[in-house]
Design an enzyme around this catalytic site. Sequence first.
Site, PDB file in Angstrom:
ATOM      1  N   SER A 247       0.803  -1.233   0.000  1.00 60.48           N
ATOM      2  CA  SER A 247       0.000   0.000   0.000  1.00 60.48           C
ATOM      3  C   SER A 247       0.827   1.270   0.000  1.00 60.48           C
ATOM      4  O   SER A 247       0.287   2.352  -0.212  1.00 60.48           O
ATOM      5  CB  SER A 247      -0.917   0.015   1.228  1.00 60.48           C
ATOM      6  OG  SER A 247      -1.731  -1.138   1.214  1.00 60.48           O
TER       7      SER A 247
ATOM      8  N   ASP B   7     -17.443   0.756  -1.570  1.00 64.24           N
ATOM      9  CA  ASP B   7     -16.607  -0.431  -1.348  1.00 64.24           C
ATOM     10  C   ASP B   7     -17.380  -1.445  -0.532  1.00 64.24           C
ATOM     11  O   ASP B   7     -17.591  -1.261   0.666  1.00 64.24           O
ATOM     12  CB  ASP B   7     -15.331  -0.009  -0.620  1.00 64.24           C
ATOM     13  CG  ASP B   7     -14.552  -1.201  -0.110  1.00 64.24           C
ATOM     14  OD1 ASP B   7     -14.722  -2.320  -0.664  1.00 64.24           O
ATOM     15  OD2 ASP B   7     -13.757  -1.014   0.850  1.00 64.24           O
TER      16      ASP B   7
ATOM     17  N   HIS C  37     -15.238  -0.513   3.141  1.00 68.70           N
ATOM     18  CA  HIS C  37     -15.147   0.820   3.720  1.00 68.70           C
ATOM     19  C   HIS C  37     -16.372   1.688   3.422  1.00 68.70           C
ATOM     20  O   HIS C  37     -16.414   2.861   3.786  1.00 68.70           O
ATOM     21  CB  HIS C  37     -13.921   1.558   3.191  1.00 68.70           C
ATOM     22  CG  HIS C  37     -12.631   0.975   3.705  1.00 68.70           C
ATOM     23  ND1 HIS C  37     -12.009  -0.084   3.084  1.00 68.70           N
ATOM     24  CD2 HIS C  37     -11.874   1.284   4.774  1.00 68.70           C
ATOM     25  CE1 HIS C  37     -10.901  -0.376   3.734  1.00 68.70           C
ATOM     26  NE2 HIS C  37     -10.794   0.438   4.789  1.00 68.70           N
TER      27      HIS C  37
END
Lengths: 379, 636
Positions: free
Chosen positions: B330, B354, B375
């Site tokens: 990430s 999401d 999320h």
Amino acid sequence: MSVREYQRQMPLDGGLGTKLSSRLHLDAPLLAALLLLVLGGLSVLYSAGGGDLNLVVRQAIRLGAGFLILLVLAQIPPRSYRFWTPVIYGLGLVLLALVVLVGTEAKGATRWLTLPGIGRFQPAELMKLAVPAMVAWFFSERNLPPTKLDVLAALGLIFLPAIMIAVQPDLGTSILIAAAGLVVLFMAGLSWRLISLAVLVLVVAAPLMYFFVLHDYQRSRVDTFLNPEADPRGAGWNIIQSKTAIGSGGVTGKGWLDGTQSRLDFLPESSTDFILAVLGEEFGLIGFVLLISIYLVIVGRGFFISWQAQETFSRLLAAALTMTFFIYIFVNVGMVSGLLPVVGVPLPLVSYGGTSIVTLMASFGMLMSIHTHRRLMTY
Amino acid sequence: MRRPLTLKDHHHEQRIFSFRLLVSAILVTLLTVGLVGRMAWLQIFQHSRYTTLSDENRVQTQAVPPPRGLITDRNGEILAANRPDFTVEVIVEQIPDLQRTLREIHQLVPLESDDIERFNKRLQGPRRPWDPIPLRGRLSEEEIARITVNQHRLPGVRVAANPVRHYPHGKLFSHVLGYVNRLNTEDLDAMTLTEQGDYAGTHYYGRTGVERYYENRLHGQVGYRQVETNARGRILRVLEQKPPVPGENLRLTLDMDVQRAADEALGDRRGAVVAIDPRDGSVLAFVSRPVFDPNLFVNGISHQDYARYREDLDNPLFNRALQGRYPPGSTVKPFIGLAGLDAGVTDWQRTIFDPGYYQLEDNPHRYRDWKRWGHGHVDLNKAVVQSCDTYFYDLGFKLGIARMHDFLSDFSLGQPTGIDLFNESSGLLPSKEWKRAARGATWYHGDTINASIGQGFMLATPLQLATATAILAHHGKQVTPTLAADALRVPPRPDINLNKPANWQRMEDTMAEVVHGDRGTARVMAEGAPYRMGAKTGTSQVFSVGQEETYNEDELAERLLDHALIIAFAPVEEPAIAVAVLVENGRHGGSTAGPVARQVMDAWLLNDAGELAVPPPLNRTPQTQTAGTTAPGGTP
């Protein structure tokens, strides 16, 4: 320069030197040349020994003793030498036999007799004088030129001790002694036919000797002589370093105490057998020519003395001693400069060492005796 | 006088004798001329030859090695120096019975089979007679004393002091400084004749790291001295000499305190830390753990020590910071985000939903988010701060691999950063062309989706991540990490110009929220910080988890756990440090790598009192890249 010429140079009131030298049975020109040689030799020795004054002092003491022996032997008249020659020669043979039986061994050779309280003694040294004297004595009893039988007998007198010395083993001394005897034979009038024959035999015998008679160490010396570069760090080292010292000296030399080869220890035996290389390096060709000139004066005087000698024994002995002296010079110079194989022959009266000084000074004492005991007579 | 018995013809005898005497005199004259001729031949015609031989005998030309340059950190702290090493040496020519002498030495100073082996090699190899051969180095005070006391019964044995490279901080700088060890014949064979001449007399050669890269500058120039020696090789006087030019002292950009902070923060964990000052390209810390002791290598490492390093599963000889290739995970998201913004694929307002996974239209495969339940509604800011995978799957897919590749290339990913160290790894920035050439396979959409969260084929070194962070923190101004303090290296690429330069600051502020925001993945870092910093966490997968498997950390062997990553910079207002931290199998970027990065930044930005005191950048003139040595050398 003859004695007469020499005397003419002296002051009329009878120079002290002349009187003194004749009273002491000394030959002034020979003595002067010897002193010059010895002084020059000591200065080279000082450098060769790395500036070790003790070494020079010890050598000077030996030389002093040598001159004393010379002085003593000069007083003994030639007829006494002649009378005692067979006895001394015989004694020498006995001593050589004793060496074989009870000799002291050192460095793989038996050459010495140890006398209790006196020290070690090398009978071969005595024979250097006794052998030529004996051959001279032998011919003085006979008509000259010698018959073939006489020659044969003389060869016997020469080679009996020579062989006894050769088996010690000490080939170098043996050859020098034989040479001294052979010089007498030559002087006595050995026919040229026999001389040519001998040379021929020698040429043929030399290679045979090399393969069948010589010891390994002697053979390797010859090998090294023929090709020193084969083992430059081992057997060839001495001769390569010696030639390097001489060659690098050039005409004028590097200067006294400035020879790098000897001072930096590249040259082995620099104060004994190889001292000529030190002279060559530091004094150059000029130094060598000076040295050889002094030697020639001595040899020339020796020839003159033998020419002036009044009877056969003296004549032959004087000539033989003189020639032997020259042979030493030739062999040493030849060896150090790489003309001859390395044999242990010192440079006469210059190399450091005792025994040869005594023998040489004794022979010069005998020469002076021969010259100063002449009866006044004219031809 | 006795009368002869036979009648002798005295006159005849005298004549014969006189003639023979004459012949003798002539013979003597001829032989003397021969001798004089011989001497003249040697002394006149062969004079120059023998003069040369005589000089070769006594005059030796010795190479005098230059003292190697010292290496210091930016504040003058010595990192590599030379110190005397006491070695027992043997002059074989002075020893009558070598085996006996060696046994006697062994009783005083224990010799190992390695020592004997090296000694025999030197003994049998080509060498000058009378040259001392080293037998064993690193003598202790006591051992020196034992040899000295017994000197009288050990002729030809002596203790000599030789300068030896020494690294006073030992393991702390091992991977960046590298080490020197004995110059060997292979090194010499690889040199030109001039170089070989320059190394006559030199014992050491830079093998890895800075020591290798700046070998030419550190080495200096050889000197000569002509000495007169005697037949036993003893030096009597110096005839002529040209002193060596000492090697240059090399000041590095490293900072001792920052390096130590990084090292201590990593502790016993495997990993790497690289810290760069984005203002001038200074490398402030360069740590790879575990470490090795460079001092062991200097005089030839023992078989035992070397085997220990080689067989260690943690591979302490491996330079993770320079050569370790890890999926960036990430940490790549801020760069992908900038790429998306610049390509117009997304903006700060756009949101996606999401559900916990991403799915391509015509494919049932689900690309999962790290948060199983998703999320919810996510914009770019939230996607970066909370590290939402699904947002970046979508963004990456829309961006396409070609644009992603080109944009990331500008941040030094997929290519060497150009640091002044050899054997830097390029990492791997995948592309369609790369996959076709290297794998012989076509590029799939899934490959793009994996790449957009720094997984799949994508690999980067900690050094590359730190460099990329520095470029980002400096608003696209290119920076080449440089270790030598006297030369700022000219970057290999032009600066990055965004269509909207304001996006730089916006992304930096977003990254600051990763640390300082309530829901930031690196919020542990913020505690008690007197300055604001930006960061992005990452975890890089070592073990790929199957489609429907549950991910159970406890069941995974420790070495198969995810690597923890973080990139960070500070202060946000005017960044003076960019850091990349990798902790192998550290699992969570925020909690594991984050505190490490914080300690490193504190060491650089805070003074002793704990107040913000940003050190000024170095005043360096940009130079075109010139390597210290022309060819990269071998690895340890």
